[in-house]
Design an enzyme around this catalytic site. Structure first.
Site, mmCIF file in Angstrom:
data_model
loop_
_atom_site.group_PDB
_atom_site.id
_atom_site.type_symbol
_atom_site.label_atom_id
_atom_site.label_comp_id
_atom_site.label_asym_id
_atom_site.label_seq_id
_atom_site.Cartn_x
_atom_site.Cartn_y
_atom_site.Cartn_z
ATOM 1 N N GLU A 345 49.645 63.815 28.775
ATOM 2 C CA GLU A 345 48.766 63.377 29.969
ATOM 3 C C GLU A 345 49.809 62.081 30.347
ATOM 4 O O GLU A 345 49.108 60.896 30.357
ATOM 5 C CB GLU A 345 47.569 62.778 29.725
ATOM 6 C CG GLU A 345 46.571 64.124 29.122
ATOM 7 C CD GLU A 345 45.011 63.748 28.859
ATOM 8 O OE1 GLU A 345 45.020 62.440 29.096
ATOM 9 O OE2 GLU A 345 44.445 64.474 28.324
ATOM 10 N N PRO A 346 50.900 62.401 30.666
ATOM 11 C CA PRO A 346 51.846 61.027 31.088
ATOM 12 C C PRO A 346 51.327 60.493 32.547
ATOM 13 O O PRO A 346 50.868 61.366 33.340
ATOM 14 C CB PRO A 346 53.114 61.714 31.283
ATOM 15 C CG PRO A 346 53.151 63.046 31.416
ATOM 16 C CD PRO A 346 51.972 63.434 30.676
ATOM 17 N N GLY A 347 51.216 59.201 32.709
ATOM 18 C CA GLY A 347 51.054 58.817 33.996
ATOM 19 C C GLY A 347 51.763 57.415 34.358
ATOM 20 O O GLY A 347 52.886 57.692 35.184
ATOM 21 N N ARG A 348 52.001 56.497 33.901
ATOM 22 C CA ARG A 348 52.695 55.191 33.800
ATOM 23 C C ARG A 348 54.138 55.687 33.659
ATOM 24 O O ARG A 348 55.010 55.219 34.573
ATOM 25 C CB ARG A 348 52.142 54.215 32.940
ATOM 26 C CG ARG A 348 52.950 52.923 33.087
ATOM 27 C CD ARG A 348 52.533 52.122 31.965
ATOM 28 N NE ARG A 348 51.304 51.945 31.551
ATOM 29 C CZ ARG A 348 50.257 51.175 32.017
ATOM 30 N NH1 ARG A 348 50.577 50.326 32.962
ATOM 31 N NH2 ARG A 348 48.937 51.033 31.960
ATOM 32 N N TYR A 388 44.619 42.103 34.158
ATOM 33 C CA TYR A 388 45.111 42.156 32.869
ATOM 34 C C TYR A 388 45.957 41.148 32.336
ATOM 35 O O TYR A 388 46.473 40.971 31.122
ATOM 36 C CB TYR A 388 46.166 43.494 32.443
ATOM 37 C CG TYR A 388 45.438 44.879 33.158
ATOM 38 C CD1 TYR A 388 44.063 44.977 32.335
ATOM 39 C CD2 TYR A 388 45.879 45.657 34.171
ATOM 40 C CE1 TYR A 388 43.464 46.287 32.606
ATOM 41 C CE2 TYR A 388 45.143 46.798 34.403
ATOM 42 C CZ TYR A 388 43.830 47.087 33.749
ATOM 43 O OH TYR A 388 43.398 48.273 33.994
ATOM 44 N N CYS A 416 41.580 34.255 49.001
ATOM 45 C CA CYS A 416 40.825 32.940 48.514
ATOM 46 C C CYS A 416 40.286 33.133 47.044
ATOM 47 O O CYS A 416 39.039 33.027 46.917
ATOM 48 C CB CYS A 416 39.699 32.612 49.635
ATOM 49 S SG CYS A 416 38.965 31.333 49.370
ATOM 50 N N GLU A 417 41.138 33.214 46.189
ATOM 51 C CA GLU A 417 40.937 33.189 44.853
ATOM 52 C C GLU A 417 41.943 32.552 44.035
ATOM 53 O O GLU A 417 43.000 32.810 44.330
ATOM 54 C CB GLU A 417 40.639 34.736 44.155
ATOM 55 C CG GLU A 417 39.573 35.521 45.006
ATOM 56 C CD GLU A 417 38.333 35.083 44.081
ATOM 57 O OE1 GLU A 417 38.357 34.338 43.030
ATOM 58 O OE2 GLU A 417 37.135 35.443 44.615
ATOM 59 N N TYR A 445 49.137 52.300 38.613
ATOM 60 C CA TYR A 445 47.891 51.413 38.601
ATOM 61 C C TYR A 445 48.115 50.180 39.475
ATOM 62 O O TYR A 445 47.807 49.067 39.036
ATOM 63 C CB TYR A 445 47.629 50.883 37.155
ATOM 64 C CG TYR A 445 47.330 52.104 36.134
ATOM 65 C CD1 TYR A 445 46.288 52.898 36.102
ATOM 66 C CD2 TYR A 445 48.401 52.712 35.374
ATOM 67 C CE1 TYR A 445 46.214 54.104 35.535
ATOM 68 C CE2 TYR A 445 48.264 53.789 34.525
ATOM 69 C CZ TYR A 445 47.210 54.541 34.634
ATOM 70 O OH TYR A 445 47.163 55.625 33.840
#
Length: 489
Positions: A345-348, A388, A416-417, A445
């Protein structure tokens, strides 16, 4: 959508209904300017820890990582290029706002590395759609033979729209709805069983659809993947999967529902950004023990589904990380010894390094103790650093004047954070207003986690084609798009 709200009353295939939602392919404009209960003894609870693995893999070499060389490179003249195309030139031609820029050839190269590694092994490369759900990217991966790993009903619908073979799709998740499970049953995708209530819902979905469902049991192997706790999914505290001491209950339930369920395999998922491939072998050894026991109870299981993604070199510090070949070599003999089909299941590792997030410098400021580069991009478009505390490499796309001071900056956006930052304490030349600045390895992501906080609208996406030309693969969202949610209210 009518196709969603009428599932229970209309058990026929949804594909015809979905056709009306096909995107207008011509709307994605091409820019020509630049060339995923028994009497047997209970199964023994086993636990493995990667940190004490005795099955060390061969030493990795820089040559083994060649398939994942970066497609974005700085030339001797100080300009950043993507597949030989100057990023500055692209910025001057497309919309003057933040955007994501991909290398289509790099996506191909990344997938080919997995295909090469899997030669001689019956397998499915299940791309994790959650990593990046751009339809054009999905269509490209499908055309290269990829399957898809899905964690929501809408990801399943998108996979069908992109043309993925349902028999190469795997539906994961700890909270799958009945409606979505009905669709999965209708289309014939694999479903990973995550809990007691999940199994009950799959049985009900089978009865509604009139189709038997191919299922795998997601067993929590209690493996320590040594990654950020937010992306660890295979340890004992995870919300995902079946406790291994409960496995017998699930086997008995599958036996009790032969019309609804066909057990075809076992699944585990370890987490993301994994850099020690021995973790995969440790998990595979454990999963093979479970498969052997399941087969002894009369089930003809033929699939081993190991989820969990390889990490990448986010720091651009020359780290030699494991490649797909390194990963598959740790489990190849195990899989072949049991005549199994391997699902990964590769994604990144398929998509992250194919993209950068391109921004414009709004200005430079100081508060007396800290210096800031303010850009037009923000945590709304790319939240990994804020969420993260993740590091992603940042650099300017063009050379600065010789007199430009090199100092440490926090790279921040206009949201505004105080948490709105893309990088902290980055040593960079002081950029002029309007200069281009990129956040690297933004393919996974990033856009899939983008929001419209502060009404920052999601940005457009482009990719560089094999011939060097630039194609828009997603339109920018606009203020008018936001207002459509309130029409007729």
């Amino acid at each position: 959508m009518a196709a969603v709200t009428q599932f229970l009353s209309q058990p026929s295939s949804i594909r015809g209904t979905l056709n009306q939602y096909q995107l207008n392919q011509t709307s994605l404009s091409r820019i020509p300017f630049l060339s995923l209960k028994s009497t047997l003894k209970p199964l023994k609870r086993l636990s493995v820890k990667a940190a004490v693995s005795q099955n060390s893999t061969k030493t990795l070499t820089k040559e083994s990582a060649s398939s994942f060389d970066h497609c974005f490179k700085k030339s001797s003249d100080g300009f950043l290029y993507c597949e030989g195309t100057k990023v500055q030139d692209i910025m001057e031609t497309v919309e003057k706002r933040p955007f994501y820029l991909y290398s289509k050839p790099q996506i191909t190269r990344n997938l080919e590395a997995y295909k090469e590694a899997l030669e001689g092994v019956r397998s499915v490369i299940g791309y994790a759609i959650k990593a990046n759900n751009n339809l054009k990217i999905l269509e490209h991966l499908r055309s290269l033979g990829c399957g898809a790993v899905l964690v929501s009903g809408n990801e399943l619908r998108l996979a069908l729209l992109a043309g993925f073979d349902p028999t190469k799709c795997i539906f994961n998740g700890n909270g799958k709805s009945l409606e979505d499970l009905v669709l999965a049953a209708q289309e014939g995708v694999f479903v990973n069983v995550d809990s007691e209530f999940d199994l009950n819902n799959i049985v009900e979905a089978s009865r509604i659809s009139g189709k038997q469902v191919n299922v795998l049991l997601r067993i929590n192997p209690d493996v320590d993947p040594q990654v950020h706790p937010y992306v660890a999914t295979g340890n004992k505290n995870s919300k995902f999967g079946i406790r291994n001491e409960k496995l017998q209950w699930f086997l008995d339930e599958v036996k009790a529902h032969p019309k609804e369920l066909k057990l075809v395999g076992a699944h585990c998922h370890l987490g993301s950004t994994i850099t020690k491939v021995d973790i995969f072998r440790d998990a595979a050894v454990l999963m093979i023990e479970y498969i052997d026991e399941i087969r002894r109870q009369g089930f003809e299981v033929s699939y081993l589904n190991i989820g969990g993604g390889l990490g990448i070199d986010y720091y651009h510090a020359g780290a030699v990380l494991p490649t797909p070949m390194d990963l598959i070599n740790t489990v190849r003999e195990l899989v072949l010894s049991r005549d199994l089909n391997l699902i990964i299941e590769p994604g990144r590792s398929l998509i992250a390094n194919t993209c950068c997030f391109v921004n414009h410098v709004t200005g430079v400021k100081t508060n007396g103790t800290k210096n800031f580069i303010v850009i037009d991009g923000s945590m709304a478009e790319l939240i990994r650093p804020s969420l993260y505390d993740a590091y992603q490499h940042i650099e300017l796309v063009s050379p600065t004047p010789p007199e430009a001071e090199v100092t440490k900056f926090d790279v921040v956006g206009p949201v505004c954070e105080s948490a709105d930052f893309l990088g902290k304490d980055r040593e960079l030349p002081t950029p002029p207003q309007g200069a281009g600045l990129v956040v690297h390895d933004a393919g996974a992501y990033c856009m899939s986690m983008a929001s419209t906080y502060n009404l920052k609208m999601r940005p457009p996406e482009y990719w560089v084609e094999e011939d060097g030309s630039i194609t828009k693969i997603r339109h920018a969202e606009t203020f008018d798009d936001h207002l459509r949610f309130f029409e007729g209210l």
